[in-house]
Design an enzyme around this catalytic site. Structure first.
Site, PDB file in Angstrom:
ATOM      1  N   HIS A 172      14.691 -15.922  -7.416  1.00 40.38           N
ATOM      2  CA  HIS A 172      16.051 -16.397  -7.177  1.00 40.38           C
ATOM      3  C   HIS A 172      16.068 -17.613  -7.207  1.00 40.38           C
ATOM      4  O   HIS A 172      14.799 -18.177  -6.334  1.00 40.38           O
ATOM      5  CB  HIS A 172      15.379 -15.581  -5.398  1.00 40.38           C
ATOM      6  CG  HIS A 172      16.397 -14.058  -5.594  1.00 40.38           C
ATOM      7  ND1 HIS A 172      15.932 -13.518  -4.690  1.00 40.38           N
ATOM      8  CD2 HIS A 172      16.775 -13.216  -6.129  1.00 40.38           C
ATOM      9  CE1 HIS A 172      16.482 -11.617  -5.534  1.00 40.38           C
ATOM     10  NE2 HIS A 172      16.705 -11.914  -6.419  1.00 40.38           N
ATOM     11  N   ASP A 213      16.585 -19.267  -3.430  1.00 39.19           N
ATOM     12  CA  ASP A 213      16.132 -20.046  -3.314  1.00 39.19           C
ATOM     13  C   ASP A 213      14.638 -20.110  -2.338  1.00 39.19           C
ATOM     14  O   ASP A 213      13.758 -20.292  -1.716  1.00 39.19           O
ATOM     15  CB  ASP A 213      16.489 -19.054  -1.638  1.00 39.19           C
ATOM     16  CG  ASP A 213      16.729 -17.673  -1.479  1.00 39.19           C
ATOM     17  OD1 ASP A 213      16.191 -17.092  -2.409  1.00 39.19           O
ATOM     18  OD2 ASP A 213      16.495 -17.897  -0.703  1.00 39.19           O
ATOM     19  N   HIS A 214      13.688 -19.895  -3.748  1.00 38.24           N
ATOM     20  CA  HIS A 214      12.922 -19.589  -3.958  1.00 38.24           C
ATOM     21  C   HIS A 214      12.132 -21.108  -5.041  1.00 38.24           C
ATOM     22  O   HIS A 214      11.232 -21.299  -5.221  1.00 38.24           O
ATOM     23  CB  HIS A 214      12.094 -18.127  -4.277  1.00 38.24           C
ATOM     24  CG  HIS A 214      12.254 -17.290  -3.017  1.00 38.24           C
ATOM     25  ND1 HIS A 214      10.932 -17.257  -1.932  1.00 38.24           N
ATOM     26  CD2 HIS A 214      13.185 -17.399  -2.424  1.00 38.24           C
ATOM     27  CE1 HIS A 214      11.293 -16.656  -1.398  1.00 38.24           C
ATOM     28  NE2 HIS A 214      12.899 -16.603  -1.668  1.00 38.24           N
ATOM     29  N   HIS A 253      11.493  -6.110  -4.604  1.00 44.53           N
ATOM     30  CA  HIS A 253      13.092  -7.208  -4.371  1.00 44.53           C
ATOM     31  C   HIS A 253      13.629  -6.936  -5.856  1.00 44.53           C
ATOM     32  O   HIS A 253      14.707  -7.181  -5.730  1.00 44.53           O
ATOM     33  CB  HIS A 253      12.277  -7.880  -3.526  1.00 44.53           C
ATOM     34  CG  HIS A 253      13.417  -9.048  -3.318  1.00 44.53           C
ATOM     35  ND1 HIS A 253      14.489  -8.857  -2.461  1.00 44.53           N
ATOM     36  CD2 HIS A 253      13.675 -10.568  -3.048  1.00 44.53           C
ATOM     37  CE1 HIS A 253      15.160  -9.994  -2.262  1.00 44.53           C
ATOM     38  NE2 HIS A 253      14.470 -10.973  -2.064  1.00 44.53           N
ATOM     39  N   HIS A 288      11.066 -15.763   4.471  1.00 45.00           N
ATOM     40  CA  HIS A 288      12.083 -16.176   4.863  1.00 45.00           C
ATOM     41  C   HIS A 288      11.462 -15.956   6.913  1.00 45.00           C
ATOM     42  O   HIS A 288      10.881 -15.278   7.814  1.00 45.00           O
ATOM     43  CB  HIS A 288      13.334 -15.217   4.859  1.00 45.00           C
ATOM     44  CG  HIS A 288      14.117 -15.434   4.410  1.00 45.00           C
ATOM     45  ND1 HIS A 288      14.754 -16.156   3.740  1.00 45.00           N
ATOM     46  CD2 HIS A 288      13.656 -15.303   2.306  1.00 45.00           C
ATOM     47  CE1 HIS A 288      15.704 -16.850   2.579  1.00 45.00           C
ATOM     48  NE2 HIS A 288      14.565 -15.673   2.002  1.00 45.00           N
ATOM     49  N   ASP A 296       8.931 -12.391  -1.185  1.00 43.37           N
ATOM     50  CA  ASP A 296      10.205 -11.760  -0.185  1.00 43.37           C
ATOM     51  C   ASP A 296       9.909 -10.164  -0.254  1.00 43.37           C
ATOM     52  O   ASP A 296      11.012  -9.518  -0.043  1.00 43.37           O
ATOM     53  CB  ASP A 296      12.063 -11.844  -0.275  1.00 43.37           C
ATOM     54  CG  ASP A 296      12.465 -13.573  -0.223  1.00 43.37           C
ATOM     55  OD1 ASP A 296      11.741 -13.813   0.648  1.00 43.37           O
ATOM     56  OD2 ASP A 296      13.482 -13.952  -0.940  1.00 43.37           O
ATOM     57  N   HIS A 320       9.124 -15.362  -7.058  1.00 39.87           N
ATOM     58  CA  HIS A 320      10.352 -14.323  -7.521  1.00 39.87           C
ATOM     59  C   HIS A 320      11.724 -15.439  -8.243  1.00 39.87           C
ATOM     60  O   HIS A 320      11.386 -16.935  -7.946  1.00 39.87           O
ATOM     61  CB  HIS A 320      11.040 -13.296  -7.088  1.00 39.87           C
ATOM     62  CG  HIS A 320      10.941 -13.735  -5.561  1.00 39.87           C
ATOM     63  ND1 HIS A 320      10.505 -14.228  -4.572  1.00 39.87           N
ATOM     64  CD2 HIS A 320      12.270 -13.842  -5.191  1.00 39.87           C
ATOM     65  CE1 HIS A 320      11.738 -14.664  -3.588  1.00 39.87           C
ATOM     66  NE2 HIS A 320      13.135 -13.902  -3.911  1.00 39.87           N
TER      67      HIS A 320
HETATM   68 ZN   LIG Z   1      14.503 -12.861  -2.554  1.00 42.90          ZN
END
Ligand SMILES: [Zn+2]
Length: 255
Positions: free
Chosen positions: A58, A60-61, A114, A171, A133, A56
């Site tokens: 985001h 942090d990915h 998400h 995570h 996530d 996805h």
């Molecule tokens: Zn995420």
């Protein structure tokens, strides 16, 4: 030869993971939170990066994609619905598409909730699923771009995979998730056992994942919204599973 995986921490509490095909040397990074830990993992394993499988959009990915692609000329595979928000995409995929990493074949499962276009990668023969996530151990992602109904269906689709499928999530949230889950299901023996196991893993500095679908079905309240005892635990006897799920998710947001 069986696929190999290598899990490593990134950023504050993200995980990076490499999936390696020993048959031809191909290696995929599942998401790229940042470049340096991925590079270090490749160096430690002496593997060559051929692909990045994005779950996805985001940051942090996806934050490490541009740097990794510049260095390795790897192929970037990403969800079609989010491709415009992800750097360096070469191939877009949707529900039912197959991705090949060397001789390893993964199937794309759309798991929105998400984010609206979130996907998971299921390697059936390897008994592996990379869920980003959507699902965490004893938890699930926040509903940032989807309703409880949408997320519940995504979780059911993951729950339907074979019990021995190993889940890799994005995570390390397991300990906090368990603290919350025990407020929902204080009498769940499998959850208490998972709590004890996770405390040992953390004390030894070990990751709490991967974990199997079968283990999560017994301990993760977000996968158990259609279990009558769970509805009873939160005073929602007779309600639809998606409503029970929505209530558990709302309580977690406030926890
Ligand atoms: Zn995420």
């Amino acid at each position: 030869m069986a696929a190999e995986t290598h899990l490593f921490p990134c950023l504050k509490d993200n995980y990076g993971v490499l999936l390696h095909d020993p048959a031809n040397g191909s290696t995929a990074a599942i998401d790229a939170p940042e470049a340096a830990p991925v590079e270090e993992a490749l160096r430690v394993k002496n593997w060559r990066l051929t692909d990045i499988l994005v779950t996805h959009h985001h940051g942090d990915h996806t934050g490490g994609i541009a740097e990794l692609k510049a260095r390795h000329a790897c192929r970037v595979i990403a969800p079609r619905r989010e491709a415009a928000r992800i750097p360096g995409v070469d191939v877009t995929v949707r529900e039912g598409d197959f991705v090949t990493i060397g001789t390893l074949v993964g199937r794309v499962l759309e798991t929105p909730g998400h984010t609206a276009g979130h996907i998971s990668y299921w390697f059936k023969s390897e008994k592996l699923v990379f869920v980003g996530d959507t699902l965490f151990s004893v938890g699930c992602g926040r509903l940032l771009e989807g309703t409880a109904d949408v997320m519940w269906q995504s979780l059911l689709n993951l729950r339907n995979l074979t019990m021995d499928t190993e889940i890799y999530c994005g995570h390390e949230y397991t300990a906090a998730n368990i603290r919350f889950a025990r407020t929902i299901e204080p009498n769940n023996a499998a959850l208490a056992a998972r709590d004890a196991q996770v405390k040992q893993q953390i004390a030894k500095g070990e990751p709490t994942i991967p974990v199997t679908i079968g283990e999560e079905k017994k301990a993760n309240p977000f996968l158990r919204a259609d279990v009558p005892e769970v509805a009873a635990d939160i005073g929602m006897v007779g309600k639809q599973p998606a409503q029970v799920f929505a209530e558990i998710r709302a309580r977690k947001n406030k926890f």
